[in-house]
Each structure stands twice: as C-alpha cells, then as structure tokens.
Design a protein around this motif. Structure first.
Motif, PDB file in Angstrom:
ATOM      1  N   TYR A  62      -5.282  17.555  -0.401  1.00  0.00           N
ATOM      2  CA  TYR A  62      -5.851  16.210  -0.323  1.00  0.00           C
ATOM      3  C   TYR A  62      -7.347  16.261  -0.052  1.00  0.00           C
ATOM      4  CZ  TYR A  62      -6.716  11.461   1.192  1.00  0.00           C
ATOM      5  OH  TYR A  62      -7.226  10.197   1.304  1.00  0.00           O
ATOM      6  N   ARG A  63      -7.744  17.069   0.917  1.00  0.00           N
ATOM      7  CA  ARG A  63      -9.165  17.096   1.274  1.00  0.00           C
ATOM      8  C   ARG A  63      -9.948  18.141   0.487  1.00  0.00           C
ATOM      9  NH1 ARG A  63      -7.080  15.639   6.609  1.00  0.00           N
ATOM     10  NH2 ARG A  63      -7.485  13.393   6.765  1.00  0.00           N
ATOM     11  N   LEU A  65       0.908  17.421   6.065  1.00  0.00           N
ATOM     12  CA  LEU A  65       1.113  17.159   7.489  1.00  0.00           C
ATOM     13  C   LEU A  65       1.530  18.409   8.258  1.00  0.00           C
ATOM     14  CD1 LEU A  65       2.743  13.617   7.339  1.00  0.00           C
ATOM     15  CD2 LEU A  65       0.342  14.212   7.757  1.00  0.00           C
ATOM     16  N   PHE A 124       3.256   1.631   9.698  1.00  0.00           N
ATOM     17  CA  PHE A 124       4.699   1.405   9.584  1.00  0.00           C
ATOM     18  C   PHE A 124       5.212   0.740  10.853  1.00  0.00           C
ATOM     19  CE2 PHE A 124       3.621   4.713   6.650  1.00  0.00           C
ATOM     20  CZ  PHE A 124       4.427   4.488   5.539  1.00  0.00           C
ATOM     21  N   ALA A 171       1.272   3.778  -3.113  1.00  0.00           N
ATOM     22  CA  ALA A 171       0.271   4.844  -3.202  1.00  0.00           C
ATOM     23  C   ALA A 171      -0.364   5.186  -4.531  1.00  0.00           C
ATOM     24  CB  ALA A 171       0.863   6.148  -2.679  1.00  0.00           C
ATOM     25  N   TYR A 201       9.965   7.173   3.471  1.00  0.00           N
ATOM     26  CA  TYR A 201       8.732   6.498   3.906  1.00  0.00           C
ATOM     27  C   TYR A 201       7.453   7.294   3.637  1.00  0.00           C
ATOM     28  CZ  TYR A 201      11.433   3.026   6.537  1.00  0.00           C
ATOM     29  OH  TYR A 201      12.264   2.005   6.899  1.00  0.00           O
ATOM     30  N   CYS A 202       7.540   8.595   3.640  1.00  0.00           N
ATOM     31  CA  CYS A 202       6.305   9.392   3.670  1.00  0.00           C
ATOM     32  C   CYS A 202       6.092  10.281   2.449  1.00  0.00           C
ATOM     33  CB  CYS A 202       6.287  10.279   4.921  1.00  0.00           C
ATOM     34  SG  CYS A 202       6.909   9.493   6.421  1.00  0.00           S
ATOM     35  N   LEU A 228       0.820  -1.209   0.000  1.00  0.00           N
ATOM     36  CA  LEU A 228       0.000   0.000   0.000  1.00  0.00           C
ATOM     37  C   LEU A 228       0.858   1.264   0.000  1.00  0.00           C
ATOM     38  CD1 LEU A 228      -3.050   0.482   0.122  1.00  0.00           C
ATOM     39  CD2 LEU A 228      -2.833   0.762   2.584  1.00  0.00           C
ATOM     40  N   MET A 242      -4.021   5.274   4.642  1.00  0.00           N
ATOM     41  CA  MET A 242      -2.767   5.610   5.324  1.00  0.00           C
ATOM     42  C   MET A 242      -2.156   4.313   5.865  1.00  0.00           C
ATOM     43  SD  MET A 242      -0.387   7.439   6.830  1.00  0.00           S
ATOM     44  CE  MET A 242       0.756   6.922   8.116  1.00  0.00           C
ATOM     45  N   PRO A 243      -1.074   3.824   5.211  1.00  0.00           N
ATOM     46  CA  PRO A 243      -0.514   2.548   5.639  1.00  0.00           C
ATOM     47  C   PRO A 243       0.116   2.634   7.028  1.00  0.00           C
ATOM     48  CG  PRO A 243       0.854   3.548   3.914  1.00  0.00           C
ATOM     49  CD  PRO A 243      -0.313   4.455   4.119  1.00  0.00           C
ATOM     50  N   SER A 246      -1.479  19.360  10.092  1.00  0.00           N
ATOM     51  CA  SER A 246      -2.167  18.300  10.831  1.00  0.00           C
ATOM     52  C   SER A 246      -2.062  18.486  12.346  1.00  0.00           C
ATOM     53  CB  SER A 246      -1.567  16.948  10.446  1.00  0.00           C
ATOM     54  OG  SER A 246      -1.958  15.957  11.377  1.00  0.00           O
ATOM     55  N   PRO A 300      -2.846  14.093   3.060  1.00  0.00           N
ATOM     56  CA  PRO A 300      -2.980  15.410   3.682  1.00  0.00           C
ATOM     57  C   PRO A 300      -1.620  16.090   3.863  1.00  0.00           C
ATOM     58  CG  PRO A 300      -4.014  13.683   5.034  1.00  0.00           C
ATOM     59  CD  PRO A 300      -3.293  12.996   3.923  1.00  0.00           C
ATOM     60  N   ALA A 308      -8.501   4.399   5.443  1.00  0.00           N
ATOM     61  CA  ALA A 308      -8.562   5.626   4.644  1.00  0.00           C
ATOM     62  C   ALA A 308      -7.341   5.748   3.737  1.00  0.00           C
ATOM     63  CB  ALA A 308      -8.681   6.828   5.564  1.00  0.00           C
ATOM     64  N   CYS A 337       3.405  10.147  -0.576  1.00  0.00           N
ATOM     65  CA  CYS A 337       2.029  10.610  -0.391  1.00  0.00           C
ATOM     66  C   CYS A 337       1.956  12.005   0.215  1.00  0.00           C
ATOM     67  CB  CYS A 337       1.271   9.644   0.506  1.00  0.00           C
ATOM     68  SG  CYS A 337       1.185   7.999  -0.206  1.00  0.00           S
ATOM     69  N   HIS A 338       2.879  12.314   1.136  1.00  0.00           N
ATOM     70  CA  HIS A 338       2.765  13.578   1.859  1.00  0.00           C
ATOM     71  C   HIS A 338       3.684  14.658   1.319  1.00  0.00           C
ATOM     72  CE1 HIS A 338      -0.034  11.988   4.803  1.00  0.00           C
ATOM     73  NE2 HIS A 338       0.758  10.945   4.988  1.00  0.00           N
TER      74      HIS A 338
HETATM   75  C1  HEC Z   1       0.440   5.449   0.622  1.00  0.00           C
HETATM   76  C2  HEC Z   1       0.323   6.831   0.940  1.00  0.00           C
HETATM   77  C3  HEC Z   1       0.814   7.272   2.290  1.00  0.00           C
HETATM   78  C4  HEC Z   1       2.062   7.119   2.843  1.00  0.00           C
HETATM   79  C5  HEC Z   1       3.277   6.448   2.233  1.00  0.00           C
HETATM   80  C6  HEC Z   1       2.015   7.761   4.116  1.00  0.00           C
HETATM   81  N1  HEC Z   1       0.767   8.287   4.325  1.00  0.00           N
HETATM   82 FE1  HEC Z   1       0.142   9.304   5.958  1.00  0.00          FE
HETATM   83  N2  HEC Z   1      -1.712   9.460   5.168  1.00  0.00           N
HETATM   84  C7  HEC Z   1      -2.102   9.017   3.938  1.00  0.00           C
HETATM   85  C8  HEC Z   1      -3.486   9.306   3.714  1.00  0.00           C
HETATM   86  C9  HEC Z   1      -4.287   8.986   2.465  1.00  0.00           C
HETATM   87  C10 HEC Z   1      -3.951   9.943   4.871  1.00  0.00           C
HETATM   88  C11 HEC Z   1      -5.357  10.456   5.146  1.00  0.00           C
HETATM   89  C12 HEC Z   1      -6.130   9.425   5.912  1.00  0.00           C
HETATM   90  C13 HEC Z   1      -7.488   9.969   6.319  1.00  0.00           C
HETATM   91  O1  HEC Z   1      -8.211  10.424   5.457  1.00  0.00           O
HETATM   92  O2  HEC Z   1      -7.770   9.943   7.521  1.00  0.00           O
HETATM   93  C14 HEC Z   1      -2.801  10.027   5.755  1.00  0.00           C
HETATM   94  C15 HEC Z   1      -2.844  10.592   7.016  1.00  0.00           C
HETATM   95  C16 HEC Z   1      -1.749  10.760   7.845  1.00  0.00           C
HETATM   96  C17 HEC Z   1      -1.791  11.419   9.115  1.00  0.00           C
HETATM   97  C18 HEC Z   1      -3.017  12.075   9.730  1.00  0.00           C
HETATM   98  C19 HEC Z   1      -3.120  13.450   9.155  1.00  0.00           C
HETATM   99  C20 HEC Z   1      -4.356  14.195   9.573  1.00  0.00           C
HETATM  100  O3  HEC Z   1      -4.248  15.117  10.359  1.00  0.00           O
HETATM  101  O4  HEC Z   1      -5.436  13.826   9.098  1.00  0.00           O
HETATM  102  C21 HEC Z   1      -0.519  11.396   9.612  1.00  0.00           C
HETATM  103  C22 HEC Z   1      -0.039  11.989  10.923  1.00  0.00           C
HETATM  104  C23 HEC Z   1       0.303  10.710   8.665  1.00  0.00           C
HETATM  105  N3  HEC Z   1      -0.480  10.324   7.600  1.00  0.00           N
HETATM  106  C24 HEC Z   1       1.656  10.486   8.806  1.00  0.00           C
HETATM  107  C25 HEC Z   1       2.434   9.782   7.911  1.00  0.00           C
HETATM  108  C26 HEC Z   1       3.840   9.528   8.078  1.00  0.00           C
HETATM  109  C27 HEC Z   1       4.687  10.042   9.225  1.00  0.00           C
HETATM  110  C28 HEC Z   1       4.240   8.779   7.012  1.00  0.00           C
HETATM  111  C29 HEC Z   1       5.605   8.171   6.768  1.00  0.00           C
HETATM  112  C30 HEC Z   1       6.103   7.343   7.830  1.00  0.00           C
HETATM  113  C31 HEC Z   1       3.078   8.566   6.176  1.00  0.00           C
HETATM  114  N4  HEC Z   1       2.018   9.196   6.742  1.00  0.00           N
HETATM  115  C32 HEC Z   1       3.090   7.850   4.990  1.00  0.00           C
HETATM  116  C33 HEC Z   1      -1.305   8.378   3.021  1.00  0.00           C
HETATM  117  C34 HEC Z   1       0.015   8.010   3.244  1.00  0.00           C
END
Ligand code: HEC
Length: 689
Positions: free
Chosen positions: A566-567, A635, A664, A125, A617-618, A122, A661-662, A638, A633, A659, A621-622
């Motif tokens: 994103y939103r 961050l 880790f 992305a 890692y992030c 996942l 968000m994978p 956030s 979204p 939703a 998507c971010h």
């Molecule tokens: C495959 C895509 C993807 C990856 C890679 C990813 N995220 Fe996300 N992340 C998302 C999505 C999509 C959401 C929104 C989920 C939702 O709608 O609640 C999200 C939401 C979040 C949120 C909540 C944000 C908010 O306020 O709504 C945090 C914190 C976050 N991610 C941190 C991370 C971190 C740190 C990493 C790396 C370690 C990471 N993400 C990697 C897709 C990803």
C-alpha cells in the motif's frame, strides 16, 4: 474553502487551448482524427482503439517516458481522458486532476471530499475507474453516489447531483458516459448491501435528472415504475424486494448513435445466492443482463439475459463494444461482450438477438449457449444447491472491469482474461431465515464466507492471459499467459500495436498479429488501468496510470510476491512519446515484514472468531488472510494492531477516515477484539514460516 486548486498562469494557457462548446461530436466517432481521447473507450463504440500511427512497428523502439507525475495513496486504476492537449485523470476517492499533456504540469486538482461524505459506502473501496467529457466539462461519480461536473479548464465545480439514496449502500465506481447533452451513470453495491440497482441520466448542462431506470423490480404492492418492471416481476418469487434484488450496473454503459440506444450491463443478485433471493426459482430479470434503453427517454427496448437465475456473481457488467461484423456474408450491427461467465457474446444490437457465443477461457458450468433459445445449457451440478462447489470461472470472472479492445485494423478483440476457479459454500444455509445485517454495509453473499480464504498460489502457475479473439470465427488467435489474474485494460492502434500494463510492473507494446513483445517499460509497480493515446502539439502520446488495488483471494499473496504494498507502490501518471527520455527515480520493491509483538499473546479462540469478520469487513482492502493486495496497508506489519487503544479507535471511531480507512461503529468491542487477535495470529504465522 474553494476545492479547486488552480495555477492562474496555467489556467490561462488551458483556457486558450480548450475549444468552444460548439465543438463537433466527431471526436466521439471514428470519423474523427484520433487527436483526442474524449471518452472512456475513446469513441461511442467503446473499442479502445486509436487510428494514430506515429508510434508503430518501425518507431516503437524510440518510445520513451516523456513525463510522469506522482499520485497520493488511494486507487490509481482509472482510465485517463485527453482533450485538446489536456490529460484528465481520477484516482483515490474520485479526486480529479488535469495535466498539460506536453509538459506534465498540473493545471488543477478537484477533490469532491468523498471520505467525509461517503459513510458506510466507503467500505467497498474500489474508487473511481474513469471520467466523462462533454463540451468543456469533466464528469465523475463518487463512492457516496454523487455525479460531479467540473469545468475542464479550471476544475471548478459546475454542479453535483445525488444519484443514489445516501446510506442505501449504493456507490459509484464506474465511469459516466456523456452524449447529446446527457450524462448517464449506474452504481454498484450488491455484494455489500440489500440494494436495488438503477441507471440514471442527467442534463449535462444543469445536472437535472432526465430519466431513471431500475434494473430489478421492487415490491409489487408499491406499483411498478413501468411495464418492463411488471414483466421482470413475473420472473421472481418469494419476497425478493426484502433482499434488494441487486442487478447493479456498475461498469458498462455504451451509447449507440445509430439506433439511439443506451446499452448497459447488470450485475449479480443481492444476495448472490439465488435460493435466498427467489426461493421458488425464476430467471430474475434483469440480473446479469444486457439492457437496451431509448437514449432520450430511458424506456426499455430489449434485454438479453446472460445468466438466468444468476447465483455465482457472474455479472454482465464488463465493457460492451459496438461493431459492424461480416457474419455469413452479411454486415451485422453487433455488440460484443466477454462477461464474467467465460463466454464471448456477439449480439444483434438492433434486436438483442444472440448471434454467437463461445467460451473465451476455461469454464466448467455450461455445456454451451443454445443459439435457438439464447439460453445457456448448464452442466449438471453447476449450482451450489446445498453443497461446497468449485467451478470455473469464479466470481472474479473470466474477464472483469479492465476493458478489452477491438482493433479496427486486425478485427480482433484483445481480452485481459482471468483464469481462476471459484468456490461457493452453500452448506447448512437456511434460505428462508437468511437476512443481511441490515445496519451495515458488509460483504455478504448468502454463501458461507470461509470460501474467500486463500492459500499461497503454486509457484509456476499462471492465472491470467492477454487473449486475441476473433469475434467472427469465435476462436482464439493467440494468447500470452501471465502470473497474475488481473492486468491492465487494453489499447490497440492503427500502428499495429497492442498496449497493456501488466500486474508484474511492465508496460508493454505487442504486435497485434501475434502477441510478440516489441517494447516494454519498467513501471516499478503493477498496472491495472487502461492506456490511452492522443496527440498534442502534433506528437502522439501514450498515457497510463500505475498502481495496484484489490486485495481479496490470491491478489494479496501475489502483491506480496511482487512487492507491491500500500505505501511502497508507485502510483503515477506515466506519459510516453517518441524520443521521450525522462527517468523514474531508482526504486526496488519492498516486501512486507510482518511485525513481531512479543508482549501480545494470541488467544486462539478469539482469533478463530475474528476470521470470518475479517473476511467480511476488512479483506476488501486489507486482503484475505490479512495479506494485503495494495488497497490498504498490510496489517500484519502494523504497529497499531497490537496497541489496543489505537486499534480500537482506528476501527471503531474511524480516526483514519480522511486517509480512506472507514470507521466501523457498528462492530461491537468483542468483535474488534477478535479481529485484533486474528490479525496478530496471521502475523505470527507468517513470522514462523
Ligand atoms: C475501504 C477500505 C478499507 C477497509 C474496508 C478497511 N480498511 Fe483499514 N485501512 C484502509 C486504509 C486505506 C488505511 C490506511 C490509512 C492511512 O494511510 O493512514 C487503513 C488503515 C488501517 C489501520 C492502520 C494501519 C497502520 O498501521 O497504518 C488499521 C489498524 C486498520 N486499517 C484496520 C482495519 C480493520 C480491522 C478493518 C475491518 C474491520 C479495516 N481496516 C477495513 C482501508 C480500509
């Protein structure tokens, strides 16, 4: 729980509309009337061209929105299909939807439950870019490597086949292709895991695997699957199989009924860095190549390697189009491709012999492509080899997955080009001891990752074009510059029009002779998908999806510039027809507001430590530098980031998995802590600016 949500009345209507399974294959060829758009590129030749003419230069002024449908969060970048008055789309995690083309009513929804099943795959992305249709069924691939077949009338599951080994890091984003009772699918993953690419074919009726072809050789000690693998192994050195090899076929698949061949393009090596993968050199077949297989058996027929010893993430996975061109007075059956490396290739598709190749965009890595050997003549210093190297194009390529279109009317190819250099940091890498983090699917190219970071793009710069290319003369006819490097795929029509969605939020029709803008529509969100056109109830329709995704490098800052979040972005199915007068609700772009978190104190050492892990890692998507390009979204805004227990459980436990968000679980607590400080520092820096 049944996964197909079906409205009974609408289902009956759809039943009546769908033709019987013995329908002609004409719909997939140019002998058809263009009423349907039954395959990714409409016809087997993948030209993304339509013979329809109701919408043309004279009538284009009357084109208006006929209906639209909102889509939930997730990528909305795929190409639609239209068969017998039903529009089929996929968005998000391979969720399928069918609409009545005339009314826009939802006929059914099928959700293959990818978030729950995908595991680490996942993390890449990208979501699904399209579907296939064959005799009353719709086929789609998933991030967890399944090929899913559903009934086109009801959305009910017909069969699903696991095409990859779960946990291997291979995922599917590309559209399957269906022909003659077979469904063919590839996969991706070589940027994230030590994968070995393959293409496989399934019985369209039963889901039984018919053939499978690996794109790179495995460990010779295990024996070779076929003579092609034995030949390919001669072009590798060291213990490449320990790194997987790569060569994934994640996008282009083209069926050629005339020669009964399937062509597909392969990608970069795993890892990108050739010195790790194959330390004593070698061409590394079949990386970055176009391969031709026997459509019935999957046996190797020929290959053409676009970039021997690929090391820049130059993939040959861009769409492959078939045409008969008159070259030096002779009709030649060719295939055409504009791969990442910036050259436009015309190849004799019966033999795989190169006919011509010229640069369609800025490139600094090659003097030319030698027609006698078929090999590029690389410029001195074109390889990183221990240095920090910048060349054109970069790893996004001069052209990426958004399909080009070959107009049968003008004989021109319309290419959505990307004009961005790439930086490769090969300093201090110990080629011999380099190992991928074996437990994780994590972005790792074998180069230092800092090169992914971004600064704000200069204000007046443009980073992409729509280029009209003459494939016979191998020269540009016209070009329109764009601010953003990515824009939508192309559609050209017998009506003299070229349709394209742009990243700036406009859906545009242009004159196919000179690029002049004839019509445009404010889609309120950038468009990456490819438009299609078809008829229903005797009228011509045009359908495109709006929505942006893709966050790495300058895509983040550009999304922020346009206000695509994103939103806040509007992911929609938009359908147009002459006289259409539907309206979108008013909407203004919503810029991201980084959040002030007064009681959070950034520890600079932790933030420094978090930077490379954020990229690995992030950022997919971010966004690089935590500036989101709309795939997740932003961050910096956030609330959850400053709240340690919330942040930890989202990142470690994957509480937002459903939703998209994978989780880790492989990231240690101190690393998650460092990520938190890094994101907060980026937020504070943005607030200070
Ligand atoms: C495959 C895509 C993807 C990856 C890679 C990813 N995220 Fe996300 N992340 C998302 C999505 C999509 C959401 C929104 C989920 C939702 O709608 O609640 C999200 C939401 C979040 C949120 C909540 C944000 C908010 O306020 O709504 C945090 C914190 C976050 N991610 C941190 C991370 C971190 C740190 C990493 C790396 C370690 C990471 N993400 C990697 C897709 C990803």
């Amino acid at each position: 729980m049944p996964r197909a949500i079906l409205s009974p009345l609408l289902a009956l209507a759809a039943l009546a509309a769908c033709s019987d399974p013995s329908e002609s294959v004409d719909m997939f060829t140019d002998s058809g009337d263009g009423a349907d758009w039954p395959s990714y590129g409409r016809t087997y030749d993948e030209s993304h061209f339509s013979p329809l003419t109701e919408i043309d230069h004279d009538t284009i002024g009357q084109l208006g929105l006929e209906w639209y449908a909102d889509l939930p969060p997730g990528t909305a970048v795929g190409s639609a299909l239209a068969v017998d008055g039903t529009v089929f789309i996929t968005s998000g995690l391979s969720i399928l939807r069918a609409f009545d083309a005339v009314t826009g009513e939802v006929l059914w929804v099928h959700d293959p439950d990818v978030a729950q099943r995908a595991g680490q795959e996942l993390r890449a992305a990208w979501g699904a870019r399209g579907t296939a249709y064959w005799q009353g069924r719709i086929y789609v691939g998933t991030m967890d490597g399944r090929l899913v077949a559903v009934d086109a009338r009801t959305g009910e599951l017909a069969w699903e086949a696991q095409t990859t080994e779960p946990g291997s890091g291979l995922y599917i984003t590309g559209a399957p292709r269906a022909f003659d009772g077979l469904v063919v699918i590839g996969n991706g993953g070589a940027d994230f895991a030590g994968v070995r690419g393959h293409v496989s074919a399934y019985d369209a009726e039963t889901g039984e695997q018919k053939w499978k072809f690996f794109t790179v050789p495995g460990n010779p000690a295990d024996g070779f699957e076929n003579a092609a693998m034995e030949m390919a192994a001669q072009t590798w050195s060291g213990e490449w199989w320990e790194h997987g090899g790569g060569g994934t076929a994640w996008n282009a698949i083209t069926y050629d009924p005339k020669y009964r061949l399937v062509y597909f393009g392969t990608g970069n090596g795993a890892p990108w860095n050739a010195r790790i993968r194959s330390p004593a050199g070698g061409d590394n077949l079949f990386l970055c190549s176009i391969l031709a297989l026997d459509a019935d058996t999957g046996d190797y027929r020929w290959h053409y390697q676009v970039n021997p010893a690929e090391t820049w993430d130059f993939t040959a996975t861009m769409d492959i189009q078939l045409a008969t061109l008159t070259i030096d007075g002779e009709p030649r059956d060719v295939l055409m491709q504009a791969p990442k490396n910036g050259f436009f290739y015309v190849i004799d598709r019966s033999t795989g012999t190169l006919i011509s190749a010229e640069a369609y965009t800025e490139q600094t890595w090659a003097e030319r492509i030698d027609l006698a050997t078929g090999r590029p003549v690389e410029r001195p210093g074109a390889r990183p080899n221990g240095n920090l190297l910048t060349i054109w194009p970069g790893s996004m390529g001069g052209h990426n997955w958004q399909p080009m279109s070959f107009s049968h009317r003008t004989g021109l190819v319309y290419i959505p080009t990307i004009e961005l250099p790439g930086t490769y940091d090969d300093r201090g890498i110990d080629y011999g001891s380099w190992r991928r983090n074996a437990q994780s699917v994590v972005y790792d190219t074998g180069f230092n990752i800092g090169d992914l970071d971004v600064s704000a793009p200069p204000e007046d710069a443009t980073f992409g074009t729509l280029t009209a290319w003459d494939p016979v003369a191998q020269e540009q006819r016209w070009s329109v510059p764009f601010r953003a490097p990515q824009n939508g795929g192309l559609l050209s029509t017998e009506g003299g029009l070229v349709f394209q969605g742009q990243y700036d939020g406009k859906f545009v029709a242009r004159d196919d002779e000179n690029g002049e803008e004839l019509w445009s529509f404010d889609a309120q969100t950038g468009i990456l998908s490819q438009p299609i056109t078809y008829t229903a109830n005797g009228r011509q329709f045009v359908t495109v999806l709006s929505g942006v995704a893709g966050s790495a490098t300058i895509l983040g800052p550009l999304a922020a510039e346009f206000g695509w979040t994103y939103r806040g972005q509007h992911r929609r199915v938009l359908t147009f027809a002459l006289g259409g007068n539907a309206r979108l609700p008013d909407s203004a772009p919503q810029p991201v507001e980084p959040l002030a978190a007064d009681d959070f104190e950034v520890n600079q050492a932790l933030a420094d430590a978090g930077a490379p892990d954020f990229l690995a890692y992030c950022a997919t998507c971010h966004g690089s530098a935590a500036i989101s390009g709309g795939a997740g979204p932003d961050l910096r805004a956030s609330v959850a980031v400053a709240d340690w227990p919330a942040f930890y459980s989202i990142v470690n436990d994957g509480t937002l998995l459903q939703a998209g968000m994978p989780g880790f679980p492989d990231l240690e607590e101190r690393k998650i802590r460092a990520l938190q400080h890094y994101i907060r520092r980026e937020a504070e820096d943005a607030l200070d600016r």
